[in-house]
Design a protein around this motif. Structure first.
Motif, short mmCIF file in Angstrom:
data_model
loop_
_atom_site.label_atom_id
_atom_site.label_comp_id
_atom_site.label_asym_id
_atom_site.label_seq_id
_atom_site.Cartn_x
_atom_site.Cartn_y
_atom_site.Cartn_z
N VAL A 183 0.84 -1.20 0.00
CA VAL A 183 0.00 0.00 0.00
C VAL A 183 0.87 1.25 0.00
O VAL A 183 0.68 2.18 -0.79
CB VAL A 183 -0.94 0.00 1.22
CG1 VAL A 183 -1.58 1.39 1.39
CG2 VAL A 183 -2.03 -1.05 1.07
N GLU A 184 1.86 1.28 0.89
CA GLU A 184 2.74 2.44 0.98
C GLU A 184 3.59 2.60 -0.28
O GLU A 184 3.80 3.70 -0.77
CB GLU A 184 3.64 2.31 2.20
CG GLU A 184 2.91 2.48 3.53
CD GLU A 184 2.36 3.88 3.68
OE1 GLU A 184 3.08 4.86 3.41
OE2 GLU A 184 1.18 4.02 4.07
N HIS A 185 4.07 1.47 -0.80
CA HIS A 185 4.91 1.51 -2.00
C HIS A 185 4.12 2.07 -3.18
O HIS A 185 4.61 2.95 -3.91
CB HIS A 185 5.44 0.12 -2.32
CG HIS A 185 6.13 0.02 -3.65
ND1 HIS A 185 7.37 0.56 -3.88
CD2 HIS A 185 5.72 -0.53 -4.83
CE1 HIS A 185 7.73 0.34 -5.14
NE2 HIS A 185 6.74 -0.32 -5.74
N ILE A 186 2.93 1.55 -3.40
CA ILE A 186 2.11 1.99 -4.54
C ILE A 186 1.70 3.45 -4.38
O ILE A 186 1.65 4.21 -5.35
CB ILE A 186 0.87 1.07 -4.70
CG1 ILE A 186 1.33 -0.31 -5.19
CG2 ILE A 186 -0.15 1.67 -5.65
CD1 ILE A 186 0.23 -1.33 -5.27
N TYR A 187 1.45 3.86 -3.15
CA TYR A 187 1.06 5.25 -2.92
C TYR A 187 2.17 6.21 -3.31
O TYR A 187 1.92 7.34 -3.75
CB TYR A 187 0.68 5.45 -1.45
CG TYR A 187 0.04 6.80 -1.17
CD1 TYR A 187 -1.27 7.05 -1.54
CD2 TYR A 187 0.77 7.81 -0.56
CE1 TYR A 187 -1.86 8.27 -1.29
CE2 TYR A 187 0.19 9.04 -0.32
CZ TYR A 187 -1.12 9.27 -0.68
OH TYR A 187 -1.69 10.50 -0.43
N GLU A 188 3.43 5.75 -3.18
CA GLU A 188 4.57 6.61 -3.49
C GLU A 188 4.93 6.60 -4.98
O GLU A 188 5.77 7.38 -5.40
CB GLU A 188 5.77 6.16 -2.66
CG GLU A 188 5.60 6.37 -1.17
CD GLU A 188 6.71 5.75 -0.35
OE1 GLU A 188 7.59 5.08 -0.95
OE2 GLU A 188 6.70 5.92 0.88
N VAL A 189 4.30 5.71 -5.74
CA VAL A 189 4.57 5.67 -7.18
C VAL A 189 3.74 6.76 -7.85
O VAL A 189 2.54 6.61 -8.05
CB VAL A 189 4.22 4.29 -7.77
CG1 VAL A 189 4.46 4.27 -9.28
CG2 VAL A 189 5.05 3.21 -7.10
N GLN A 190 4.37 7.85 -8.17
CA GLN A 190 3.66 9.04 -8.62
C GLN A 190 3.01 8.88 -9.99
O GLN A 190 2.04 9.57 -10.29
CB GLN A 190 4.61 10.24 -8.63
CG GLN A 190 5.21 10.57 -7.28
CD GLN A 190 4.15 10.93 -6.25
OE1 GLN A 190 3.18 11.59 -6.57
NE2 GLN A 190 4.34 10.48 -5.02
#
Length: 212
Positions: A183-190
């Motif tokens: 969740v955190e990783h995907i959220y940071e993928v701009q």
């Protein structure tokens, strides 16, 4: 992510059986349990994970090899993850739809075919499909004929290590840790734009329920 040729073929030919029954009858995890599966370890946000994973819907159990979405997402992080996960799952479903459209044999019920025959059918369809799109210049990755899969050393079925791996696969704590890291990783993928809520979403942080 790992391979599941037999499970895939079984699911295609057993449309009257729901996903959980297919999973329970499938030998999909056997090569993980006995140590014969290829190495699939990876890291997300610096956290190491031992096994690869499959994207699944909500009916599947909370195993470390499954990544499920949130039935009721809270905040822009979970909403972005839910939309990204479901979008990729649809791509996979479309891929099998394309295979069934190209190869008529996949549309026919094969009630009397054994495991080896189903594997041969699916592998043949995969290979021929990849050869066709490769010849048309539409392949998404290059084929390296020099690449080899490392040899594995199966362990004794029913032994201590075998049983430990069965316990590891069913660890719900690792399941939630992996999903939260993703969740955190995907959220940071701009560059993933899924029409999300504003960044100041009041429910933007994880709550205790996210880990339950």
């Amino acid at each position: 992510m790992g391979k599941l040729p037999y499970n895939i073929s079984w699911a295609i030919y057993s449309s009257s059986i729901n996903d959980i029954n297919v999973l329970n009858r499938s030998p999909i995890f056997n090569n993980i349990y006995d140590g014969s599966a290829p190495e699939f370890s990876f890291q997300v946000r610096g956290t190491p994970y031992k096994y690869g994973y499959y994207l699944v819907d909500g009916i599947y159990p909370e195993y470390v090899v499954f990544v499920k979405s949130f039935s009721v997402p809270h905040g822009s992080r979970q909403k972005k993850f839910k939309r990204a996960q479901e979008r990729v799952r649809k791509d996979v479903e479309r891929a099998f739809g394309a295979l069934k459209k190209r190869w008529f044999i996949l549309k026919k019920p094969v009630a009397y075919s054994g495991e080896e025959k189903l594997q041969e059918i699916m592998y043949t369809c995969f290979i021929l499909h990849n050869m066709i799109i490769g010849d048309e210049g539409r392949a998404i990755c290059a084929f390296n004929k020099e690449e080899t899969i490392p040899k594995t050393h199966p362990i004794e079925i029913g032994g201590e290590e075998y049983l430990n791996r069965r316990v590891e696969i069913r660890c719900t704590t690792t399941f939630h840790n992996l999903r939260n890291d993703l969740v955190e990783h995907i959220y940071e993928v701009q560059n993933i734009n899924l029409n999300l809520d504003p960044l100041d979403d009041p429910e933007d942080e994880f709550s205790e329920n996210d880990f339950m």
